[in-house]
Enzyme design. Sequence first.
Site, short mmCIF file in Angstrom:
data_model
loop_
_atom_site.label_atom_id
_atom_site.label_comp_id
_atom_site.label_asym_id
_atom_site.label_seq_id
_atom_site.Cartn_x
_atom_site.Cartn_y
_atom_site.Cartn_z
N GLU A 118 -12.64 -10.21 0.97
CA GLU A 118 -13.09 -8.80 1.03
C GLU A 118 -12.19 -8.04 0.07
O GLU A 118 -11.02 -7.78 0.39
CB GLU A 118 -12.96 -8.27 2.44
CG GLU A 118 -13.85 -9.03 3.40
CD GLU A 118 -14.16 -8.26 4.68
OE1 GLU A 118 -15.11 -8.63 5.33
OE2 GLU A 118 -13.42 -7.31 4.99
N CYS A 125 -11.31 0.89 0.94
CA CYS A 125 -12.05 0.00 0.04
C CYS A 125 -13.41 0.60 -0.30
O CYS A 125 -13.93 0.41 -1.38
CB CYS A 125 -12.22 -1.38 0.65
SG CYS A 125 -12.96 -1.33 2.27
P1 NAD Z 1 -3.03 -7.13 -2.11
O1 NAD Z 1 -3.98 -8.07 -2.79
O2 NAD Z 1 -1.86 -6.66 -2.86
O3 NAD Z 1 -2.44 -7.82 -0.78
C1 NAD Z 1 -3.28 -8.29 0.26
C2 NAD Z 1 -2.55 -9.37 1.03
O4 NAD Z 1 -2.38 -10.52 0.22
C3 NAD Z 1 -1.16 -8.98 1.52
O5 NAD Z 1 -1.01 -9.46 2.84
C4 NAD Z 1 -0.25 -9.69 0.54
O6 NAD Z 1 1.01 -9.99 1.06
C5 NAD Z 1 -1.02 -10.97 0.27
N1 NAD Z 1 -0.73 -11.64 -1.00
C6 NAD Z 1 -0.30 -11.06 -2.16
N2 NAD Z 1 -0.23 -12.01 -3.14
C7 NAD Z 1 -0.63 -13.19 -2.57
C8 NAD Z 1 -0.79 -14.53 -3.07
N3 NAD Z 1 -0.54 -14.84 -4.34
N4 NAD Z 1 -1.23 -15.47 -2.23
C9 NAD Z 1 -1.51 -15.17 -0.93
N5 NAD Z 1 -1.39 -13.94 -0.40
C10 NAD Z 1 -0.95 -12.94 -1.22
O7 NAD Z 1 -3.93 -5.94 -1.59
P2 NAD Z 1 -3.48 -4.64 -0.77
O8 NAD Z 1 -2.75 -3.72 -1.68
O9 NAD Z 1 -2.86 -5.03 0.51
O10 NAD Z 1 -4.90 -4.00 -0.41
C11 NAD Z 1 -5.59 -3.11 -1.23
C12 NAD Z 1 -6.84 -3.76 -1.78
O11 NAD Z 1 -7.62 -4.26 -0.70
C13 NAD Z 1 -7.74 -2.78 -2.48
O12 NAD Z 1 -8.23 -3.37 -3.66
C14 NAD Z 1 -8.88 -2.55 -1.50
O13 NAD Z 1 -10.09 -2.15 -2.07
C15 NAD Z 1 -8.99 -3.89 -0.85
N6 NAD Z 1 -9.63 -3.82 0.47
C16 NAD Z 1 -10.88 -4.33 0.61
C17 NAD Z 1 -11.54 -4.25 1.82
C18 NAD Z 1 -12.95 -4.76 1.98
O14 NAD Z 1 -13.43 -4.78 3.11
N7 NAD Z 1 -13.63 -5.19 0.93
C19 NAD Z 1 -10.91 -3.65 2.90
C20 NAD Z 1 -9.61 -3.15 2.73
C21 NAD Z 1 -8.98 -3.24 1.49
#
Ligand code: NAD
Length: 461
Positions: A232, A266
């Site tokens: 997502e 999001c």
């Molecule tokens: P992010 O990708 O920075 O981090 C998300 C998660 O991934 C965190 O728990 C982080 O620690 C982990 N992570 C980071 N690098 C990783 C790796 N290499 N391997 C495994 N895990 C890793 O995102 P964020 O800043 O937490 O969230 C914001 C983003 O999420 C925005 O783009 C937003 O649109 C999206 N989002 C989407 C939805 C949806 O339903 N489509 C809902 C909420 C947020």
Amino acid sequence: MLKVVNPATEELITELETDDSRSIIEKYNRAMSAQLEWMERPLDDRARIMTNFKDALTAEADTLARTQSEETGKPISQARSEILATTARVQFFIDHFRDVLADDVAVEPAAAEDGRTGEHITYEPLGVVANISAWNYPYFVGSNVFVPAILTGNAVLYKPSEFACLTGMSIAEVMYQSDLPDEIFIPIIGGAFAGQEMLKWPVGGVFFTGSYRTGRAIADIVSRRFTRLQLELGGKDPAYICDDVDPATTAAAVADGAFYNTGQSCCAVERVYVHEKIYDQFVEAFVETVRGFQVGDPLDENTYIGPLSRKEQLMVLKQQVEDARTKGGKILIGGNTMNRRGYYFEPTVVTDVSHDMKIMSEESFGPVIGIQRVSDDREAIRMMNDTPYGLTAGVFTKDPDRAHGILTKINSGTVYWNCCDRVSPRLPWSGRGDSGIGVTLGEEGIRSFVRPKAWHWRLPG
Ligand code: NAD
């Protein structure tokens, strides 16, 4: 150690011990050995535990909201609303998980030619699933995964974002108080490293919420195994304002869709297209609405816009606004970081924008918005679809046929008519293109946590 910093004050709240490779494999093994027993638990018992969880969220909403507000900067009234609204999602899952787990009969012996052959399908949990989550709506995006996963018999390794760990740990506490065995929901604390480590083990499914960039990296790793993968991801969600609506009320609704949660949703409106006939009135009303937003301390009940949760995002917004300015965009309000403590960015409205500007093509995830003039519906449809993302899109018009005609041509998982920035537990939530793969919510979203087993059998002769 992980430093938890309050984004409104920049003060250290606490330091948390993070998981390492050894603790993660230990947690994985604990979850593995408990999951088989959990999938044998009667469905009523699982429903009872999740009902306890739901009730506890309601009872403890104030305390939980404060924790979330302090570590993410979310305005406290919005944090409380999220927690209370999560209970409706939990109830939806409780009401529907039995239907998803019910066997499907394909052939009854009585109906078979030989009177003995039977065929049916059972639905089994995936096993131990990895849930790597985001910080912007930790209750919503977390519960979309871990509640149906648990109800359908899975164990969950839950990694809250490093920007919402206290909330993640609180969720685990509430789960355990609700009578859930500790091994069925295990938090993993840390950032990217912890997430990568979780992917090393043969989990039955990976359920990720976060950015496109991280989703891409996870997909590259997981695609080498045959593991269920759900992503997502982000969006660049458009709203189109037709010429037959009231500009002032529509502007207020769209501004809320763009700026709620400080623009860090999001499905926030990220681009606005306005029919030229009402463009000027709409823009004027929009700017007035934004001017009225109360920016400030997230713990103040009246605050509508707080700080950004992540300091680095200030620079992203600054660059997007600067890029628009140099290419001819007009900044009608805001445009800068705020001269105060905390990660605050001024609510910003930019007009005279075009798709060669970052503000109209890259996810902003903050309190900035671009508004573009269009001459007709065709142009609006073309603009709305001009993106690699496909999460949500909205149209505002009095005419249902016009709305239907436009929205059926839009390539996104969710569409809105006269509303925006919404999610319902009853409807499937899915992204297209760079917004991800897989489905949460709705009955289809519960089905994401089970796999079918085909049974062929024959009654003894
Ligand atoms: P992010 O990708 O920075 O981090 C998300 C998660 O991934 C965190 O728990 C982080 O620690 C982990 N992570 C980071 N690098 C990783 C790796 N290499 N391997 C495994 N895990 C890793 O995102 P964020 O800043 O937490 O969230 C914001 C983003 O999420 C925005 O783009 C937003 O649109 C999206 N989002 C989407 C939805 C949806 O339903 N489509 C809902 C909420 C947020």
